[in-house]
Design an enzyme around this catalytic site. Structure first.
Site, short mmCIF file in Angstrom:
data_model
loop_
_atom_site.label_atom_id
_atom_site.label_comp_id
_atom_site.label_asym_id
_atom_site.label_seq_id
_atom_site.Cartn_x
_atom_site.Cartn_y
_atom_site.Cartn_z
N ASP A 13 53.31 57.25 36.80
CA ASP A 13 53.57 56.04 36.01
C ASP A 13 52.37 55.59 35.20
O ASP A 13 52.19 54.40 34.95
CB ASP A 13 54.03 54.87 36.91
CG ASP A 13 55.16 55.24 37.82
OD1 ASP A 13 56.06 55.96 37.35
OD2 ASP A 13 55.15 54.84 39.00
N LYS A 16 52.39 58.29 30.67
CA LYS A 16 52.33 59.62 30.05
C LYS A 16 53.33 59.76 28.90
O LYS A 16 53.04 60.41 27.91
CB LYS A 16 52.60 60.72 31.10
CG LYS A 16 51.52 60.79 32.17
CD LYS A 16 51.80 61.90 33.15
CE LYS A 16 52.97 61.61 34.07
NZ LYS A 16 52.78 60.52 35.01
N GLY A 40 60.12 59.45 35.15
CA GLY A 40 60.76 58.56 34.19
C GLY A 40 59.77 58.28 33.09
O GLY A 40 58.78 57.60 33.30
N GLN A 224 54.81 62.87 37.29
CA GLN A 224 54.13 62.26 38.45
C GLN A 224 52.61 62.24 38.23
O GLN A 224 52.17 62.25 37.08
CB GLN A 224 54.49 62.97 39.76
CG GLN A 224 55.92 62.73 40.23
CD GLN A 224 56.94 63.65 39.61
OE1 GLN A 224 56.71 64.84 39.50
NE2 GLN A 224 58.07 63.12 39.21
P1 IMP Z 1 60.17 62.32 45.40
O1 IMP Z 1 59.43 62.99 44.31
O2 IMP Z 1 61.42 61.65 44.95
O3 IMP Z 1 60.39 63.22 46.58
O4 IMP Z 1 59.24 61.12 45.95
C1 IMP Z 1 58.02 61.36 46.63
C2 IMP Z 1 56.99 60.31 46.27
O5 IMP Z 1 56.61 60.48 44.92
C3 IMP Z 1 57.46 58.87 46.41
O6 IMP Z 1 56.37 58.05 46.79
C4 IMP Z 1 57.88 58.50 45.00
O7 IMP Z 1 57.83 57.12 44.76
C5 IMP Z 1 56.82 59.24 44.21
N1 IMP Z 1 57.25 59.59 42.87
C6 IMP Z 1 58.09 60.58 42.50
N2 IMP Z 1 58.24 60.59 41.16
C7 IMP Z 1 57.46 59.62 40.68
C8 IMP Z 1 57.14 59.18 39.36
O8 IMP Z 1 57.61 59.71 38.35
N3 IMP Z 1 56.28 58.13 39.29
C9 IMP Z 1 55.71 57.57 40.37
N4 IMP Z 1 55.96 57.95 41.61
C10 IMP Z 1 56.83 58.97 41.77
#
Ligand code: IMP
Length: 431
Positions: A13, A16, A40, A224
């Protein structure tokens, strides 16, 4: 000819999407190489806000080719939804979107397993986005995934699905006490979705390599952040892909020597969404006001993000792990009016001093930040496009961050709009 990788230098977040959007103007091809629709990327164009989760945000630029690389996990449902959303806004993806035949598919049972796993963990939950990312990568590593290319052969797909569901349904029913999936239903719904994007499935490895050989500029769009990397992040509070620079190679099929610049993106403060340690977190009113000023709510899940002071330990570690060649600082304007500002320069834990993050989660949770204070500025920096127009305190705040994370600042972003940034150097021109 330069090929540039964009990496989130914190916990995701970092903004990017906006920078990718700016750099896409200078690129011929944009490649996503890891993660899935857990990402996102928000891009504001005039009165319109676009949030893209899976398709590279480069798609918003006419004529640019966009690739979903082999390292991405693809949800057919999310992909079709995004394609439809773009079509509704007259953005044509035909001939511009390419999906790797090697990318693994996120199936409905991955989502069910992700949610059931989190529910079972209770207070220990990772706080995943609930999109099935972890279970999909588990299958990839276990060599039992269904790949995008398998969807082109209904017979082979059906066989793989049957084998997968035999096991997944057992786990869902017997271990988690959840409903099983009906094989025929999953088969038919997935095939119906695949029909919508089968024309885009291709050998993206050759496509990217040809682009590079032809001297095109390729932008690799990381999702991420570095500290969510499955190896280098705050494990187990991480995502399941390689968010650090190596992921750009394995997730797209290029060698490291094809990468000319690695640009880190960091906010002028810190945020994190989901569980896990966050040494500089502000749980007071100031944290709330940063959240409101920065609109810090997840682009994918809408969850409020945890906010805190800039943590130079976190960003310096990203700079080193990724070999960053330049840094983009985003959301400087969110700090307008906050005085004094604090910057974390190291941690103490059990009488010991740390200038890198300890690998153990318990140790990191016990770490106390060491802060230095910095004078804030009263003026608005929103929309500033020239370095000289920034208040002196803002310039020295940035210079201090640069000193601490040991990478030259390439861009300072001062607002959501495409043109709201100060550019100090251009990674596409330095070669
Ligand atoms: P997952 O990727 O859905 O398995 O989530 C694993 C961890 O990564 C969690 O803490 C999510 O909140 C975080 N996470 C996954 N995608 C994002 C992102 O695009 N931005 C921020 N945190 C993310």
């Amino acid at each position: 000819m330069p090929n540039v990788v964009i990496i989130g230098a914190q916990w995701g977040d970092e903004g990017k999407g906006k920078i990718v959007d700016v750099y896409t103007e200078r690129a011929d091809m944009v490649v996503r190489y890891q993660g899935g629709h857990n990402a996102g990327h928000t891009v504001v164009v005039g009165d319109e806000t676009f949030i893209l989760h899976l398709i590279p945000s480069g798609i918003l630029h006419h004529g640019k080719r966009c690739v979903i690389g082999n390292g991405v996990v693809v949800s057919p449902e999310a992909l079709v939804k995004e394609m439809e959303g773009l079509a509704e806004r007259q953005i044509d993806v035909e001939g511009r979107l390419f999906i790797s035949e090697r990318a693994c598919v996120i199936m409905p049972y991955h989502v069910a397993l992700d949610l059931a796993g989190e529910e079972r963990k209770g207070a220990e939950a990772i706080g995943t986005t609930g999109r099935g990312i972890g279970p999909a990568y588990e299958d990839k590593a276990a060599r039992s995934a269904i790949r995008v290319g398998d969807l082109l052969d209904p017979g082979a797909f059906r066989d793989r699905l049957e084998a997968a569901l035999e096991y997944k349904n057992f786990i869902l029913e017997r271990f988690f006490g959840k409903e099983p999936f009906d094989e025929l239903e999953v088969f038919e719904s997935t095939m119906a979705l695949a029909e919508r994007f089968r024309g885009y499935i291709t050998d993206t490895v050759s496509l990217i390599q040809k682009g590079i050989a032809d001297g095109q500029n390729v932008l690799f769009e990381g999702a991420q952040g570095s500290h969510l990397d499955v190896d280098h992040g705050t494990y187990p509070f991480v995502t399941s892909s390689s968010t650090t620079v190596g992921g750009a190679c394995t997730g797209s099929g290029i060698g490291p020597r094809s990468i000319d610049a690695v640009i880190g993106i960091t906010k002028a403060y810190t945020t994190r969404v989901g569980g896990g340690p966050f040494p500089t977190e502000l749980t007071d009113k100031l944290g709330d006001s940063i959240r409101e000023a920065g609109g810090e709510y997840g682009a994918t899940t809408g969850r409020p993000r945890r906010c805190g002071w800039f943590d130079a330990v976190v960003v310096r570690q990203s700079a080193r792990v990724n070999g960053l060649t330049g840094m983009v600082i985003t959301k400087l304007d969110v700090l307008d009016g906050i005085n004094p500002l604090r910057i974390c320069t190291g941690y103490t834990c059990g009488g010991e001093h740390y200038d890198v993050l300890p690998s153990g989660i318990d140790e990191l949770t016990r770490c106390k930040p060491i802060y230095e204070e910095h004078p804030g500025w009263k003026e608005s920096t929103a929309g500033t496009t020239r370095w000289e127009d920034l208040p002196g305190e803002a310039r020295s705040y940035i210079k201090r961050l640069e000193e601490l994370f040991e990478v030259p600042v390439a861009v300072v972003s001062t607002g959501q709009e495409r043109n709201e940034y100060i550019e100090l150097s251009d990674p596409f021109k330095s070669f």
